[in-house]
Scaffold this motif. Structure first.
Motif, PDB file in Angstrom:
ATOM      1  N   TYR A  86      -5.824 -28.590  60.839  1.00 51.68           N
ATOM      2  CA  TYR A  86      -6.673 -28.861  62.070  1.00 51.68           C
ATOM      3  C   TYR A  86      -6.896 -30.571  62.383  1.00 51.68           C
ATOM      4  CZ  TYR A  86     -11.191 -29.716  64.215  1.00 51.68           C
ATOM      5  OH  TYR A  86     -12.107 -30.340  65.424  1.00 51.68           O
ATOM      6  N   PHE A  87      -6.792 -31.078  61.381  1.00 56.46           N
ATOM      7  CA  PHE A  87      -6.998 -32.873  61.471  1.00 56.46           C
ATOM      8  C   PHE A  87      -5.730 -33.273  62.335  1.00 56.46           C
ATOM      9  CE2 PHE A  87      -5.872 -36.889  60.253  1.00 56.46           C
ATOM     10  CZ  PHE A  87      -7.028 -37.619  60.204  1.00 56.46           C
ATOM     11  N   ARG A  88      -4.389 -32.705  62.156  1.00 55.63           N
ATOM     12  CA  ARG A  88      -3.279 -33.199  62.918  1.00 55.63           C
ATOM     13  C   ARG A  88      -3.097 -32.366  64.026  1.00 55.63           C
ATOM     14  NH1 ARG A  88      -1.319 -36.778  59.371  1.00 55.63           N
ATOM     15  NH2 ARG A  88      -1.215 -35.909  57.142  1.00 55.63           N
ATOM     16  N   ARG A  89      -3.300 -31.401  64.150  1.00 62.88           N
ATOM     17  CA  ARG A  89      -2.831 -30.451  65.392  1.00 62.88           C
ATOM     18  C   ARG A  89      -3.815 -30.055  66.244  1.00 62.88           C
ATOM     19  NH1 ARG A  89       2.304 -28.534  64.390  1.00 62.88           N
ATOM     20  NH2 ARG A  89       3.443 -29.968  62.657  1.00 62.88           N
ATOM     21  N   VAL A  90      -4.761 -29.953  65.865  1.00 64.98           N
ATOM     22  CA  VAL A  90      -6.137 -29.304  66.807  1.00 64.98           C
ATOM     23  C   VAL A  90      -7.090 -30.340  66.971  1.00 64.98           C
ATOM     24  CG1 VAL A  90      -7.700 -27.439  67.061  1.00 64.98           C
ATOM     25  CG2 VAL A  90      -5.921 -27.226  65.497  1.00 64.98           C
ATOM     26  N   GLY A  91      -8.246 -30.567  66.356  1.00 65.27           N
ATOM     27  CA  GLY A  91      -8.985 -31.795  66.667  1.00 65.27           C
ATOM     28  C   GLY A  91     -10.295 -31.641  67.658  1.00 65.27           C
ATOM     29  N   GLY A  92     -10.044 -30.428  68.318  1.00 65.63           N
ATOM     30  CA  GLY A  92     -11.189 -30.307  69.329  1.00 65.63           C
ATOM     31  C   GLY A  92     -12.502 -29.764  68.918  1.00 65.63           C
ATOM     32  N   ASN A  93     -13.561 -29.846  69.903  1.00 64.49           N
ATOM     33  CA  ASN A  93     -14.810 -29.371  69.348  1.00 64.49           C
ATOM     34  C   ASN A  93     -15.214 -28.253  70.024  1.00 64.49           C
ATOM     35  OD1 ASN A  93     -17.747 -29.593  68.832  1.00 64.49           O
ATOM     36  ND2 ASN A  93     -17.813 -32.032  69.549  1.00 64.49           N
ATOM     37  N   LYS A 131      -7.559 -27.527  72.939  1.00 66.10           N
ATOM     38  CA  LYS A 131      -7.882 -27.968  71.590  1.00 66.10           C
ATOM     39  C   LYS A 131      -9.403 -27.199  71.221  1.00 66.10           C
ATOM     40  CE  LYS A 131      -5.768 -32.324  70.948  1.00 66.10           C
ATOM     41  NZ  LYS A 131      -4.593 -31.744  69.815  1.00 66.10           N
ATOM     42  N   VAL A 166     -16.181 -28.403  61.836  1.00 61.39           N
ATOM     43  CA  VAL A 166     -14.814 -27.508  62.099  1.00 61.39           C
ATOM     44  C   VAL A 166     -13.861 -27.807  60.966  1.00 61.39           C
ATOM     45  CG1 VAL A 166     -13.192 -26.594  63.814  1.00 61.39           C
ATOM     46  CG2 VAL A 166     -15.441 -27.753  64.617  1.00 61.39           C
ATOM     47  N   ILE A 167     -13.523 -28.708  60.585  1.00 61.99           N
ATOM     48  CA  ILE A 167     -12.557 -29.110  59.716  1.00 61.99           C
ATOM     49  C   ILE A 167     -12.947 -28.459  58.371  1.00 61.99           C
ATOM     50  CG2 ILE A 167     -13.128 -31.522  59.096  1.00 61.99           C
ATOM     51  CD1 ILE A 167     -10.368 -32.163  58.807  1.00 61.99           C
ATOM     52  N   TYR A 177      -5.212 -36.264  75.526  1.00 61.29           N
ATOM     53  CA  TYR A 177      -6.583 -35.767  74.860  1.00 61.29           C
ATOM     54  C   TYR A 177      -7.664 -36.753  75.684  1.00 61.29           C
ATOM     55  CZ  TYR A 177     -10.404 -34.508  71.923  1.00 61.29           C
ATOM     56  OH  TYR A 177     -11.629 -33.984  71.585  1.00 61.29           O
ATOM     57  N   ASP A 200     -11.229 -36.200  75.400  1.00 61.08           N
ATOM     58  CA  ASP A 200     -12.491 -35.454  75.312  1.00 61.08           C
ATOM     59  C   ASP A 200     -12.944 -36.038  74.011  1.00 61.08           C
ATOM     60  OD1 ASP A 200     -14.552 -33.866  75.596  1.00 61.08           O
ATOM     61  OD2 ASP A 200     -13.758 -32.014  74.782  1.00 61.08           O
ATOM     62  N   ALA A 234     -16.401 -36.087  72.859  1.00 62.88           N
ATOM     63  CA  ALA A 234     -17.212 -35.007  72.208  1.00 62.88           C
ATOM     64  C   ALA A 234     -16.777 -34.887  70.655  1.00 62.88           C
ATOM     65  CB  ALA A 234     -16.256 -33.714  72.857  1.00 62.88           C
ATOM     66  N   THR A 235     -15.392 -35.160  70.702  1.00 68.02           N
ATOM     67  CA  THR A 235     -14.884 -35.594  69.170  1.00 68.02           C
ATOM     68  C   THR A 235     -13.738 -36.404  69.262  1.00 68.02           C
ATOM     69  OG1 THR A 235     -14.685 -34.871  66.998  1.00 68.02           O
ATOM     70  CG2 THR A 235     -13.520 -33.582  68.897  1.00 68.02           C
ATOM     71  N   SER A 236     -13.645 -37.529  68.402  1.00 67.53           N
ATOM     72  CA  SER A 236     -12.411 -38.477  68.711  1.00 67.53           C
ATOM     73  C   SER A 236     -11.124 -37.626  68.025  1.00 67.53           C
ATOM     74  CB  SER A 236     -12.572 -39.751  68.143  1.00 67.53           C
ATOM     75  OG  SER A 236     -12.860 -39.499  66.849  1.00 67.53           O
ATOM     76  N   TRP A 237      -9.874 -37.875  68.762  1.00 66.08           N
ATOM     77  CA  TRP A 237      -8.655 -37.456  67.996  1.00 66.08           C
ATOM     78  C   TRP A 237      -7.344 -37.990  68.703  1.00 66.08           C
ATOM     79  CZ3 TRP A 237      -4.122 -35.027  69.471  1.00 66.08           C
ATOM     80  CH2 TRP A 237      -3.450 -34.460  68.496  1.00 66.08           C
ATOM     81  N   ILE A 241      -7.525 -38.941  56.694  1.00 69.30           N
ATOM     82  CA  ILE A 241      -6.873 -37.674  56.006  1.00 69.30           C
ATOM     83  C   ILE A 241      -6.304 -37.866  54.589  1.00 69.30           C
ATOM     84  CG2 ILE A 241      -4.449 -37.428  57.034  1.00 69.30           C
ATOM     85  CD1 ILE A 241      -6.828 -34.366  56.475  1.00 69.30           C
ATOM     86  N   GLN A 283     -15.324 -34.347  61.318  1.00 69.90           N
ATOM     87  CA  GLN A 283     -16.441 -33.336  61.782  1.00 69.90           C
ATOM     88  C   GLN A 283     -17.376 -33.220  60.437  1.00 69.90           C
ATOM     89  OE1 GLN A 283     -14.842 -30.775  64.137  1.00 69.90           O
ATOM     90  NE2 GLN A 283     -14.935 -31.716  65.988  1.00 69.90           N
ATOM     91  N   MET A 292      -6.665 -32.905  78.911  1.00 69.08           N
ATOM     92  CA  MET A 292      -7.881 -32.442  78.295  1.00 69.08           C
ATOM     93  C   MET A 292      -9.164 -33.068  78.833  1.00 69.08           C
ATOM     94  SD  MET A 292      -6.502 -30.910  74.854  1.00 69.08           S
ATOM     95  CE  MET A 292      -4.934 -31.937  74.866  1.00 69.08           C
TER      96      MET A 292
END
Lengths: 386, 386
Positions: free
Chosen positions: A26-33, A41, A252-253, B5, B7, B10-13, B20, B207, B332
């Motif tokens: 999740y941390f590396r590949r996803v990350g969205g809200n 994401k 989410v993480i 990215y 967004d 909403a959450t930083s990425w 990590i 998060q 995004m």
């Protein structure tokens, strides 16, 4: 020095490797809200949250996963239930074995006008349906009982108490902080209306996770209000599940990790996990129960107890024993009152408390035998020193 | 397809790699529950939480780190502040640019008897001290203002508003969800009494993290009660900081990560981070402001704005533009009302909303130029299609 972790009732450790892998993914590949946007994401993050909700629904036999809302820990879930349902003039019943996460909110509500009855458990710490029945009044609105004591591990008669509540049209709140993931839970069979659970204990997820099953959201006002991603046009909190009770960005993480913890449990089966913890308890009891150097608390019956054993070395303070166990032997326990002062009063161990051993799926028989050997050594050494 | 990215509001990425790593270290090597026991793991977990608290205190110029309490997100922090301070009969002032995490609790409190004034921002979304001054009454108890709008990025006159509150003996609550970690914050210079922040946006943590600075805990009743590891003998919530507001197990793994996010910011300096976000905004503005195909919202001034830009393609729905940006170009954004309906009413963009771009320290100039190029392509294509 090799160390032995016997504090799983506070937080389980270690966790399955897949838990950190899911978090890292999740941390590396996803990350969205989730729910905050329509991009890939955000959608993937939403999918992770949904999956974890679905897995919990399977574990607890909840038909509609939306009835499970996520909180940061079991305490927030219990507060959501208690402050959400109870108001001045209501009557509520709880027990003398509850954790402060139940007692502190209830005492606060009592100051505001709640009529509160506390059913006294017996000296073993067990709560029976008869003890609850005696406390019920015509206007009783809610009964709050822990599934298992965090001090003695005693598993209470949840199914019978649930039936009693159902027959009397009383809301039934169960604190499953000590049992979710290690003892079977079924909100239908147990007639549970509100089930609070922790994500980082028996469910093997990371800290920062927990939740509440809500049978009827119409009976429960939310504890917090805010952005939910839904009804973005409205300045009023949505009234539907799960959004009503999930304001602000979810962890989410953490939920990605929790999902893998639950999957680990479902893959093995809760019966196998419970059997493992019971076998360890039997070994621990065989080695210590009846040995005059020790005082053991609780039912001392592997069929009615989680993987928790509270004891003292006769004549010595719990704090001293706990310190020697950690410093000299690398055995990590939790000593003292375990945030449950009234439970210790019930057991007769207030205010010094006990040495609490709590284990998990990753604890082995050898670890238990080591713990017992060290305990006996300490008992011998202390006797000679005193 | 390469993706971009935008967004971060909403959450930083992405986050720094060290975030990590710290989480993984905690997961594998530590694992304890702080304050719940005296053994080595519990102590190490406690040290991690303390370190993160100390780093935040440095970042916000808080003299006593214990005045910073951890919450699961900024929304919980805002709810703790609003429900903790305000009661029926009080008067509170807020602004038309607030997020639903402020508006929804305040509207709920208003139903319970709170007298609420909402200062109207101008069409650019900026809130000035004069707008607040006009709303103040003799009995005003609290002023709640966002440091920067999550819709336009407009940075408000927090220092002047803080002084106004101080002079009038009014509590000043600042929502720093959009600014912590990217705009300088100083609770002394800005006369802030309550500072709510998110851990997973500008602070670059995971998060499930956030918090509240509390200048005077005597003015604030806690939102939840429960086990704190402290005063374990008592069934009453401790009244001291931070325990009074931190019931139940903390998200220690998340706080381990958050600490590294803050360290990343402190190592580079907030000025450098802000300068980077401003340069990107200048580029974005240079390319789009004055171009008749676009409608830009907010101050359109890099000195008064965070790394956020809300816009629309003239004549086309935000939802449509956002969808094409994501599907065709991998860009995004967050479209719609951003959980801030009244802000969009102020800007004249209710109920369709805007396309919001938000970037961060890891966004490059090339990314901004790509976004602009794609936006212009979409504007051209849509024009020809319509």
């Amino acid at each position: 020095m090799k160390s032995y972790y016997f504090d799983n009732a506070a937080t389980s450790w270690p966790k399955p490797e897949t838990v950190i892998q899911a978090m890292e993914f999740y941390f590396r590949r996803v990350g969205g809200n989730p729910g905050r946007a329509g991009h890939r994401k955000a959608i993937e993050a939403g999918r992770i949250v949904l999956k974890t909700r679905d897995l919990l629904a399977v574990l607890f036999n909840v038909k509609d996963p939306a009835r499970i809302v996520f909180t940061k820990n079991a305490t927030e879930a219990l507060n959501t239930a208690l402050y959400g349902v109870l108001k001045a003039g209501d009557h509520a019943v709880t027990t003398s074995m509850e954790h402060n996460s139940v007692m502190r909110p209830l005492n606060d509500l009592a100051r505001l006008g709640l009529d509160l009855s506390v059913a006294e458990a017996d000296r073993t710490g067990e709560v029976t349906v008869d003890m609850i029945r005696k406390c019920i009044k015509d206007k009783t609105r809610l009964v709050a009982v822990t599934h298992a004591s965090n001090v003695t591990g005693a598993i209470n008669e949840i199914e019978k108490i649930g039936l009693l509540c159902k027959q009397n049209n009383i809301l039934f709140l169960v604190d499953a902080a000590q049992t979710a993931g290690v003892v079977g839970l079924d909100v239908e069979r147990m007639s549970i209306d509100l089930l609070a659970f922790s994500g980082h204990k028996g469910l093997l997820g990371p800290q920062g996770t927990g939740g509440l099953f809500i049978r009827d959201e119409k009976l429960l006002k939310p504890l917090t209000r805010g952005g939910t991603g839904s009804l973005s046009y409205s300045e009023e909190q949505p009234e539907f599940l799960p959004d009503c009770y999930e304001s602000g960005t979810l962890n989410v993480i953490g939920l990605a990790g929790l999902g893998e913890g639950i999957r680990f449990i479902l893959d093995r089966g809760i019966d196998r996990i419970m059997a493992h913890e019971r076998r360890l308890l039997e070994i621990f009891l065989n080695e210590t129960d009846g040995d005059g150097r020790f005082v053991l608390y609780g039912a001392r019956n592997a069929l009615k107890q989680t993987g928790v054993l509270s004891l003292n070395i006769r004549g010595f303070a719990a704090s001293k024993v706990g310190e020697v166990l950690d410093r000299k032997y690398g055995i990590m326990t939790r000593i003292g009152l375990h945030c449950a002062p009234r439970a210790h009063k019930t057991l007769g161990t207030f205010p010094d408390g006990t040495v609490r051993f709590s284990w998990g799926f990753f604890t082995g028989e050898k670890d238990i035998l080591k713990a017992v050997r060290f305990l006996k050594e300490i008992a011998e050494n202390m006797k000679h020193q005193s």
